[in-house]
Scaffold this motif. Sequence first.
Motif, PDB file in Angstrom:
ATOM      1  N   ASP A  46       0.844  -1.193   0.000  1.00  0.00           N
ATOM      2  CA  ASP A  46       0.000   0.000   0.000  1.00  0.00           C
ATOM      3  C   ASP A  46       0.883   1.249   0.000  1.00  0.00           C
ATOM      4  OD1 ASP A  46      -1.853   2.065   0.451  1.00  0.00           O
ATOM      5  OD2 ASP A  46      -3.185   0.721   1.533  1.00  0.00           O
ATOM      6  N   SER A  47       1.009   1.865  -1.170  1.00  0.00           N
ATOM      7  CA  SER A  47       1.864   3.049  -1.293  1.00  0.00           C
ATOM      8  C   SER A  47       1.309   4.242  -0.533  1.00  0.00           C
ATOM      9  CB  SER A  47       2.047   3.413  -2.768  1.00  0.00           C
ATOM     10  OG  SER A  47       0.801   3.711  -3.375  1.00  0.00           O
ATOM     11  N   ARG A  48      -0.007   4.250  -0.272  1.00  0.00           N
ATOM     12  CA  ARG A  48      -0.591   5.377   0.454  1.00  0.00           C
ATOM     13  C   ARG A  48      -0.026   5.460   1.867  1.00  0.00           C
ATOM     14  NH1 ARG A  48      -6.632   3.650   0.128  1.00  0.00           N
ATOM     15  NH2 ARG A  48      -5.531   1.745   0.753  1.00  0.00           N
ATOM     16  N   VAL A  49       0.224   4.317   2.484  1.00  0.00           N
ATOM     17  CA  VAL A  49       0.773   4.307   3.842  1.00  0.00           C
ATOM     18  C   VAL A  49       2.216   4.780   3.825  1.00  0.00           C
ATOM     19  CG1 VAL A  49       1.242   2.908   5.888  1.00  0.00           C
ATOM     20  CG2 VAL A  49      -0.796   2.451   4.515  1.00  0.00           C
ATOM     21  N   THR A  50       3.004   4.247   2.888  1.00  0.00           N
ATOM     22  CA  THR A  50       4.403   4.666   2.842  1.00  0.00           C
ATOM     23  C   THR A  50       4.537   6.137   2.468  1.00  0.00           C
ATOM     24  OG1 THR A  50       4.534   3.813   0.561  1.00  0.00           O
ATOM     25  CG2 THR A  50       5.248   2.346   2.329  1.00  0.00           C
ATOM     26  N   ASP A  51       3.675   6.632   1.595  1.00  0.00           N
ATOM     27  CA  ASP A  51       3.715   8.053   1.245  1.00  0.00           C
ATOM     28  C   ASP A  51       3.359   8.921   2.455  1.00  0.00           C
ATOM     29  OD1 ASP A  51       4.421   7.427  -1.329  1.00  0.00           O
ATOM     30  OD2 ASP A  51       2.417   7.719  -2.170  1.00  0.00           O
ATOM     31  N   LEU A  52       2.351   8.490   3.220  1.00  0.00           N
ATOM     32  CA  LEU A  52       1.978   9.233   4.428  1.00  0.00           C
ATOM     33  C   LEU A  52       3.156   9.308   5.391  1.00  0.00           C
ATOM     34  CD1 LEU A  52      -0.114  10.556   6.361  1.00  0.00           C
ATOM     35  CD2 LEU A  52      -0.699   8.225   7.108  1.00  0.00           C
ATOM     36  N   ILE A  53       3.852   8.197   5.580  1.00  0.00           N
ATOM     37  CA  ILE A  53       4.987   8.177   6.514  1.00  0.00           C
ATOM     38  C   ILE A  53       6.095   9.095   6.019  1.00  0.00           C
ATOM     39  CG2 ILE A  53       6.804   6.707   7.464  1.00  0.00           C
ATOM     40  CD1 ILE A  53       4.685   4.426   7.446  1.00  0.00           C
ATOM     41  N   LYS A  54       6.385   9.060   4.720  1.00  0.00           N
ATOM     42  CA  LYS A  54       7.423   9.943   4.164  1.00  0.00           C
ATOM     43  C   LYS A  54       7.078  11.408   4.412  1.00  0.00           C
ATOM     44  CE  LYS A  54       8.886   6.816   0.443  1.00  0.00           C
ATOM     45  NZ  LYS A  54       8.876   6.590  -1.028  1.00  0.00           N
ATOM     46  N   GLU A  55       5.814  11.764   4.216  1.00  0.00           N
ATOM     47  CA  GLU A  55       5.415  13.158   4.417  1.00  0.00           C
ATOM     48  C   GLU A  55       5.469  13.542   5.887  1.00  0.00           C
ATOM     49  OE1 GLU A  55       2.001  14.569   2.181  1.00  0.00           O
ATOM     50  OE2 GLU A  55       2.131  12.795   0.897  1.00  0.00           O
ATOM     51  N   LEU A  56       5.112  12.620   6.769  1.00  0.00           N
ATOM     52  CA  LEU A  56       5.206  12.902   8.200  1.00  0.00           C
ATOM     53  C   LEU A  56       6.664  13.060   8.632  1.00  0.00           C
ATOM     54  CD1 LEU A  56       2.478  10.502   9.624  1.00  0.00           C
ATOM     55  CD2 LEU A  56       2.562  12.975   9.972  1.00  0.00           C
ATOM     56  N   LEU A  57       7.543  12.225   8.108  1.00  0.00           N
ATOM     57  CA  LEU A  57       8.969  12.332   8.445  1.00  0.00           C
ATOM     58  C   LEU A  57       9.531  13.676   8.007  1.00  0.00           C
ATOM     59  CD1 LEU A  57      10.161   8.731   7.486  1.00  0.00           C
ATOM     60  CD2 LEU A  57      10.094   9.712   9.796  1.00  0.00           C
ATOM     61  N   ALA A  58       9.079  14.164   6.851  1.00  0.00           N
ATOM     62  CA  ALA A  58       9.568  15.449   6.347  1.00  0.00           C
ATOM     63  C   ALA A  58       8.969  16.621   7.092  1.00  0.00           C
ATOM     64  CB  ALA A  58       9.255  15.567   4.856  1.00  0.00           C
ATOM     65  N   ARG A  59       7.761  16.438   7.640  1.00  0.00           N
ATOM     66  CA  ARG A  59       7.044  17.564   8.236  1.00  0.00           C
ATOM     67  C   ARG A  59       7.272  17.703   9.733  1.00  0.00           C
ATOM     68  NH1 ARG A  59       1.647  20.230   6.527  1.00  0.00           N
ATOM     69  NH2 ARG A  59       1.099  21.441   8.378  1.00  0.00           N
ATOM     70  N   SER A  60       7.427  16.574  10.438  1.00  0.00           N
ATOM     71  CA  SER A  60       7.418  16.613  11.896  1.00  0.00           C
ATOM     72  C   SER A  60       8.687  15.994  12.477  1.00  0.00           C
ATOM     73  CB  SER A  60       6.189  15.871  12.436  1.00  0.00           C
ATOM     74  OG  SER A  60       6.274  15.705  13.833  1.00  0.00           O
ATOM     75  N   GLU A  61       9.480  16.811  13.171  1.00  0.00           N
ATOM     76  CA  GLU A  61      10.658  16.294  13.855  1.00  0.00           C
ATOM     77  C   GLU A  61      10.260  15.339  14.971  1.00  0.00           C
ATOM     78  OE1 GLU A  61      13.039  19.485  15.223  1.00  0.00           O
ATOM     79  OE2 GLU A  61      13.528  20.254  13.209  1.00  0.00           O
ATOM     80  N   THR A  62       9.136  15.624  15.618  1.00  0.00           N
ATOM     81  CA  THR A  62       8.686  14.748  16.697  1.00  0.00           C
ATOM     82  C   THR A  62       8.344  13.366  16.158  1.00  0.00           C
ATOM     83  OG1 THR A  62       7.787  16.644  17.902  1.00  0.00           O
ATOM     84  CG2 THR A  62       6.997  14.457  18.550  1.00  0.00           C
ATOM     85  N   PHE A  63       7.606  13.326  15.054  1.00  0.00           N
ATOM     86  CA  PHE A  63       7.289  12.032  14.455  1.00  0.00           C
ATOM     87  C   PHE A  63       8.565  11.314  14.036  1.00  0.00           C
ATOM     88  CE2 PHE A  63       6.467   9.287  10.812  1.00  0.00           C
ATOM     89  CZ  PHE A  63       5.445   8.487  11.299  1.00  0.00           C
ATOM     90  N   ALA A  64       9.508  12.029  13.421  1.00  0.00           N
ATOM     91  CA  ALA A  64      10.750  11.409  12.967  1.00  0.00           C
ATOM     92  C   ALA A  64      11.512  10.800  14.137  1.00  0.00           C
ATOM     93  CB  ALA A  64      11.612  12.441  12.238  1.00  0.00           C
ATOM     94  N   ARG A  65      11.518  11.497  15.257  1.00  0.00           N
ATOM     95  CA  ARG A  65      12.225  10.982  16.435  1.00  0.00           C
ATOM     96  C   ARG A  65      11.552   9.714  16.959  1.00  0.00           C
ATOM     97  NH1 ARG A  65      12.024  15.258  18.935  1.00  0.00           N
ATOM     98  NH2 ARG A  65      10.279  14.896  20.363  1.00  0.00           N
ATOM     99  N   ILE A  66      10.226   9.721  17.027  1.00  0.00           N
ATOM    100  CA  ILE A  66       9.494   8.538  17.492  1.00  0.00           C
ATOM    101  C   ILE A  66       9.694   7.384  16.512  1.00  0.00           C
ATOM    102  CG2 ILE A  66       7.191   7.598  17.916  1.00  0.00           C
ATOM    103  CD1 ILE A  66       6.370  10.395  18.877  1.00  0.00           C
ATOM    104  N   TRP A  67       9.650   7.701  15.214  1.00  0.00           N
ATOM    105  CA  TRP A  67       9.789   6.661  14.193  1.00  0.00           C
ATOM    106  C   TRP A  67      11.170   6.013  14.269  1.00  0.00           C
ATOM    107  CZ3 TRP A  67       6.164   4.416  11.410  1.00  0.00           C
ATOM    108  CH2 TRP A  67       6.542   3.610  10.323  1.00  0.00           C
ATOM    109  N   GLU A  68      12.192   6.831  14.441  1.00  0.00           N
ATOM    110  CA  GLU A  68      13.556   6.300  14.518  1.00  0.00           C
ATOM    111  C   GLU A  68      13.734   5.423  15.752  1.00  0.00           C
ATOM    112  OE1 GLU A  68      16.175   6.368  12.445  1.00  0.00           O
ATOM    113  OE2 GLU A  68      14.784   7.242  10.997  1.00  0.00           O
TER     114      GLU A  68
END
Length: 279
Positions: free
Chosen positions: A191-213
């Motif tokens: 499902d590319s929609r999920v991966t695209d959403l994650i990419k956009e969140l990683l680019a937009r939110s430092e908090t999300f990127a930190r949690i994701w990492e």
Amino acid sequence: MTDTEFGPAVRRWRDRVTPEAAGLPAGGHRRAAGLRREELALLAGISVDYITRLEQGRSTGPSAQVVEALARALRLDATEREHLFTLAGLAPPARGVVSAHITPGVQRLLDRLSDTPVAVHDAAWNLITGNPLWAALFGDPAALHGHERNIVWRHFAGFNSRVIQTPEQERVFGAATAADLRAATARYPADSRVTDLIKELLARSETFARIWEAGAITPHDSTSKLVQHPQVGDIHLDCDVLTVPGSDLRIVAYTAEPGSEAADRLALLSVVGQQSFTG
């Protein structure tokens, strides 16, 4: 095949669904047992005129969103839903991707919980539907489009919310929803929609990127929510998330302690809010 067959199929399925089965009052004399066009329009969030034109073949090529809404309102099972997409000239939603299909059983559950604000989200936390009391509590979901319908996006992108959280509640909620997205990518890798959403969140939110990492897997726990409603004021509610096995639908229910001030305010919304307090 299809444009000429789409309208008659909608009409046949509309005739099959009784108002009682759809959670609506039967009310007055009816020429047929099935749903009126006005009732189907209400359930699907589509104009009566558009449904009329679809049934009469004067409009063709409905969007996937329209077909999905009609399938849900008509209580179609998975095979019928796929057939309706085919009749619309659309590829049925692929297997192995996040599904927005609400099964008839889940729909009946929503119909019976009319005194409880309830919403249904898919495995990636996109809002599929909310019942009228949920809309009265949080606002009309028809006004939300694209990523605005995704809870994780709204949380990390800083959208205004009627839910007021402490910093600790925000931390826990963010970690749990990010973990849910990680689980969705593992379960639905196509499902590319999920991966695209994650990419956009990683680019937009430092908090999300930190949690994701960090990669933590944080489960959802039952919690309390403070909802600031513009007309009835603060409402303290218990929030529970139920997952439907097989589809990963997430049913989110908000309840109040019987006899509490919050219960009284929910009752007020139930009586008048669905007409006056939405939006």
